[in-house]
Design an enzyme around this catalytic site. Structure first.
Site, PDB file in Angstrom:
ATOM      1  N   SER A  29       0.944  -1.193   0.118  1.00  0.00           N
ATOM      2  CA  SER A  29       0.061  -0.161   0.035  1.00  0.00           C
ATOM      3  C   SER A  29       0.820   1.331  -0.012  1.00  0.00           C
ATOM      4  O   SER A  29       0.417   2.347  -0.024  1.00  0.00           O
ATOM      5  CB  SER A  29      -0.838   0.203   1.184  1.00  0.00           C
ATOM      6  OG  SER A  29      -0.256  -0.066   2.447  1.00  0.00           O
ATOM      7  N   ASN A 103      -0.382  -2.290  13.973  1.00  0.00           N
ATOM      8  CA  ASN A 103      -1.910  -2.136  13.936  1.00  0.00           C
ATOM      9  C   ASN A 103      -2.260  -0.670  14.519  1.00  0.00           C
ATOM     10  O   ASN A 103      -2.868  -0.053  13.913  1.00  0.00           O
ATOM     11  CB  ASN A 103      -2.637  -3.472  14.534  1.00  0.00           C
ATOM     12  CG  ASN A 103      -2.425  -4.574  13.793  1.00  0.00           C
ATOM     13  OD1 ASN A 103      -1.810  -4.619  12.616  1.00  0.00           O
ATOM     14  ND2 ASN A 103      -2.934  -5.544  14.494  1.00  0.00           N
ATOM     15  N   THR A 148     -41.211  24.041  -7.972  1.00  0.00           N
ATOM     16  CA  THR A 148     -41.576  22.738  -7.385  1.00  0.00           C
ATOM     17  C   THR A 148     -41.866  21.916  -8.494  1.00  0.00           C
ATOM     18  O   THR A 148     -42.678  21.995  -9.252  1.00  0.00           O
ATOM     19  CB  THR A 148     -42.902  22.597  -6.398  1.00  0.00           C
ATOM     20  OG1 THR A 148     -44.156  22.985  -6.838  1.00  0.00           O
ATOM     21  CG2 THR A 148     -42.588  23.665  -5.302  1.00  0.00           C
ATOM     22  N   HIS A 149     -41.298  20.547  -8.461  1.00  0.00           N
ATOM     23  CA  HIS A 149     -41.707  19.658  -9.666  1.00  0.00           C
ATOM     24  C   HIS A 149     -41.041  20.366 -11.062  1.00  0.00           C
ATOM     25  O   HIS A 149     -41.578  19.901 -11.913  1.00  0.00           O
ATOM     26  CB  HIS A 149     -43.178  19.411  -9.774  1.00  0.00           C
ATOM     27  CG  HIS A 149     -43.724  18.789  -8.620  1.00  0.00           C
ATOM     28  ND1 HIS A 149     -43.569  17.484  -8.202  1.00  0.00           N
ATOM     29  CD2 HIS A 149     -44.515  19.537  -7.675  1.00  0.00           C
ATOM     30  CE1 HIS A 149     -44.367  17.186  -7.260  1.00  0.00           C
ATOM     31  NE2 HIS A 149     -44.848  18.388  -6.910  1.00  0.00           N
ATOM     32  N   LYS A 276     -21.449  27.444 -28.263  1.00  0.00           N
ATOM     33  CA  LYS A 276     -21.897  27.003 -26.916  1.00  0.00           C
ATOM     34  C   LYS A 276     -20.738  27.157 -25.776  1.00  0.00           C
ATOM     35  O   LYS A 276     -19.629  27.440 -26.038  1.00  0.00           O
ATOM     36  CB  LYS A 276     -21.892  25.465 -26.906  1.00  0.00           C
ATOM     37  CG  LYS A 276     -22.946  24.652 -28.056  1.00  0.00           C
ATOM     38  CD  LYS A 276     -23.131  23.333 -27.848  1.00  0.00           C
ATOM     39  CE  LYS A 276     -23.621  22.950 -26.290  1.00  0.00           C
ATOM     40  NZ  LYS A 276     -23.493  21.570 -26.115  1.00  0.00           N
ATOM     41  N   ASN A 278     -20.311  25.492 -22.012  1.00  0.00           N
ATOM     42  CA  ASN A 278     -20.632  24.601 -21.291  1.00  0.00           C
ATOM     43  C   ASN A 278     -20.201  24.772 -19.760  1.00  0.00           C
ATOM     44  O   ASN A 278     -19.186  24.953 -19.705  1.00  0.00           O
ATOM     45  CB  ASN A 278     -20.033  23.193 -21.953  1.00  0.00           C
ATOM     46  CG  ASN A 278     -20.363  22.836 -23.227  1.00  0.00           C
ATOM     47  OD1 ASN A 278     -21.416  23.130 -23.538  1.00  0.00           O
ATOM     48  ND2 ASN A 278     -19.597  22.371 -24.183  1.00  0.00           N
ATOM     49  N   TYR A 310      -7.842  -6.350  13.572  1.00  0.00           N
ATOM     50  CA  TYR A 310      -7.483  -6.092  12.273  1.00  0.00           C
ATOM     51  C   TYR A 310      -7.588  -7.118  11.261  1.00  0.00           C
ATOM     52  O   TYR A 310      -7.176  -8.314  11.671  1.00  0.00           O
ATOM     53  CB  TYR A 310      -5.877  -5.432  12.453  1.00  0.00           C
ATOM     54  CG  TYR A 310      -5.120  -5.160  11.120  1.00  0.00           C
ATOM     55  CD1 TYR A 310      -5.741  -3.772  10.669  1.00  0.00           C
ATOM     56  CD2 TYR A 310      -4.597  -5.994  10.404  1.00  0.00           C
ATOM     57  CE1 TYR A 310      -5.532  -3.404   9.333  1.00  0.00           C
ATOM     58  CE2 TYR A 310      -4.134  -5.468   9.056  1.00  0.00           C
ATOM     59  CZ  TYR A 310      -4.311  -4.177   8.654  1.00  0.00           C
ATOM     60  OH  TYR A 310      -4.051  -3.818   7.234  1.00  0.00           O
ATOM     61  N   GLN A 315      -7.034  -2.362   4.716  1.00  0.00           N
ATOM     62  CA  GLN A 315      -6.072  -1.798   3.958  1.00  0.00           C
ATOM     63  C   GLN A 315      -6.952  -0.878   2.919  1.00  0.00           C
ATOM     64  O   GLN A 315      -6.591  -0.120   2.332  1.00  0.00           O
ATOM     65  CB  GLN A 315      -5.214  -2.582   3.377  1.00  0.00           C
ATOM     66  CG  GLN A 315      -4.265  -1.956   2.364  1.00  0.00           C
ATOM     67  CD  GLN A 315      -2.816  -2.511   2.235  1.00  0.00           C
ATOM     68  OE1 GLN A 315      -2.082  -2.789   2.745  1.00  0.00           O
ATOM     69  NE2 GLN A 315      -2.936  -3.164   0.701  1.00  0.00           N
TER      70      GLN A 315
END
Length: 448
Positions: A29, A103, A148-149, A276, A278, A310, A315
């Site tokens: 790791s 640990n 709303t909606h 455009k 974006n 553990y 991990q």
């Protein structure tokens, strides 16, 4: 070579067979938990200092250890630390080689790093909320449709819309502060799982490292990753709100609405269509929320099936934690900058209002004349239907037409059809009048 490699591993004495090279890389790791180098070294120094008190180390021995670990810390800072893959399976063994069961040290590093990241996220979230309240105060006179909606409902202040998300983000800030308290508990001194056999002063170590208490059970201390899961759950809720906020602004920025325009710094153009612009920043905020949801759900599945204390599965909590914290901090910063540089078009917002949005105001007008609301709602609905039938705005109905709907409608009915009047009537706490919005701003600022 294989024997030499086994000898360098903290657990190598137990094994006689050679490890599959794929298993070596699968097990490592170090490529992502190396970010914990500073926390790991600080924890090691605190542990060594505490062992002076137990008699395990002399003051001279501690001084030598502290000096060596400080040198290792500088090597990491200077980018000179050389990772030896196959030997340095994680940050703890890497620092051990250059300088115990790991640990409790693993759990300590994770908590220290996450605590610091969450505190930085807290600072960014306060900054976003500060920008939001400042903008709400500046833009307080702008009126827009409330939806709303996704259908136009009633007139509201643009500031009221902003503060609706301010309320959500404030909830996120309050939850974050609670999460930090839960994360900031020390597991150092818990050992592999059963505790420390030399009477080490865990309180002193915790205080040195800035913790606000201890994990009281050693098995829980090394096996718990709920604090990471809780942080990811918090981040998921924040990003859920961020995604909805982004979606609203994406809609409001379309030509069909035209309420807002994003700064060039947070947009892109089309590779084919020159006209455009974006909203990539907002679309990425909306999209990255899904990654956080996935990280949170994935860690939940990782933790749910493993036995106590553990296990190596834990991990798998590290990488999603690191990536999620970066994503959430970057997202809050982007959101703050988008909001700070946003151009608003109040005339477009005002033009989107229509008299039928004051139908509720007409019903409330009749309530003030003593008509029960169950009747006024129906009366107002018939007035809306008449305007639709005549194909005219509701405020263009004649007084005779209104009285034809219901004779209790008075000569002053046209006073209802005023958007500013409508919003100013909503003056109760939480409403959209100027005084109510200013109160929301004041309350939110105090909470920061």
């Amino acid at each position: 070579m294989a024997e030499a490699q086994k000898a360098t591993k903290l657990w190598g004495g137990r094994f006689s067979g050679e490890l599959d090279p794929l298993m070596v890389t699968y097990n490592e790791s170090i490529n992502f938990d190396k970010v914990f180098y500073a926390q790991d070294i600080k924890g090691s120094i605190a542990f060594a200092r505490a062992n002076v008190g137990t008699g395990i180390l002399t003051k001279e021995e501690f001084a030598a250890i502290e000096k060596g670990l400080t040198q290792v810390l500088q090597e990491w800072k200077d980018g000179k630390f050389v990772i030896q893959h196959g030997i340095d399976e994680d940050i703890h063994t890497a620092n051990e080689r250059r300088g115990r069961s790991r640990n409790d040290q693993v759990a300590t590093d994770l908590r220290m790093w996450l605590r610091d990241e969450l505190r930085e996220a807290e600072k960014f979230l306060v900054e976003l909320l500060t920008i939001l309240t400042d903008r709400a105060a500046l833009d307080i006179d702008y009126l827009m449709p409330g939806y709303t909606h996704l259908q136009r409902g009633q007139p509201v202040r643009w500031s009221h819309w902003m503060l609706s998300y301010g309320s959500a983000f404030l909830g996120d800030l309050e939850r974050l502060r609670e999460v930090i308290k839960h994360v900031n508990k020390s597991p150092l001194g818990c050992g592999a799982l059963a505790g420390n056999a030399f009477g080490i002063d865990r309180v002193a170590m915790a205080e040195e490292l800035g913790f606000e208490g201890l994990i009281q059970n050693s098995m829980a201390g090394v096996g718990d990753r709920d604090f990471i899961l809780e942080a990811l759950q918090w981040a998921s809720t924040l990003m859920l709100h961020m995604s909805r906020w982004s979606e609203d602004l994406i809609i409001y920025s379309t030509t069909e609405f035209g309420f807002v325009r994003l700064s060039d710094a947070y947009t892109t153009g089309s590779s084919l269509m020159p006209q455009k612009k974006n909203c990539d920043s907002l679309e990425l905020l909306r999209g990255k929320s899904a990654r956080l949801f996935g990280a949170m759900a994935g860690l939940t599945m990782t933790i749910k099936g493993i036995p106590s204390t553990y296990n190596k599965d834990l991990q798998e909590s590290v990488q999603p934690m690191i990536e999620s914290m970066k994503t959430v901090k970057d997202s809050v910063l982007i959101a703050a900058r988008v909001l700070a540089t946003l151009t608003v078009f109040p005339e477009k917002m005002l033009a989107a209002l229509s008299p039928d949005m004051l139908a509720t105001d007409l019903a409330e007008y009749l309530v003030r004349k003593g008509v029960p609301f169950r009747e006024t709602h129906h009366i107002s609905g018939r007035a809306v239907a008449l305007a639709e039938k005549e194909n005219i705005p509701m405020d263009k109905l004649t007084l005779a037409q209104f009285k034809g709907v219901d004779e209790r409608i008075g000569d002053d009915v046209l006073e209802v059809f005023n958007y500013e009047r409508s919003v100013e009537l909503k003056s109760a706490i939480g409403g959209t009048s100027k005084s109510a919005v200013l109160k929301q701003i004041e309350t939110l600022r105090k909470s920061l």
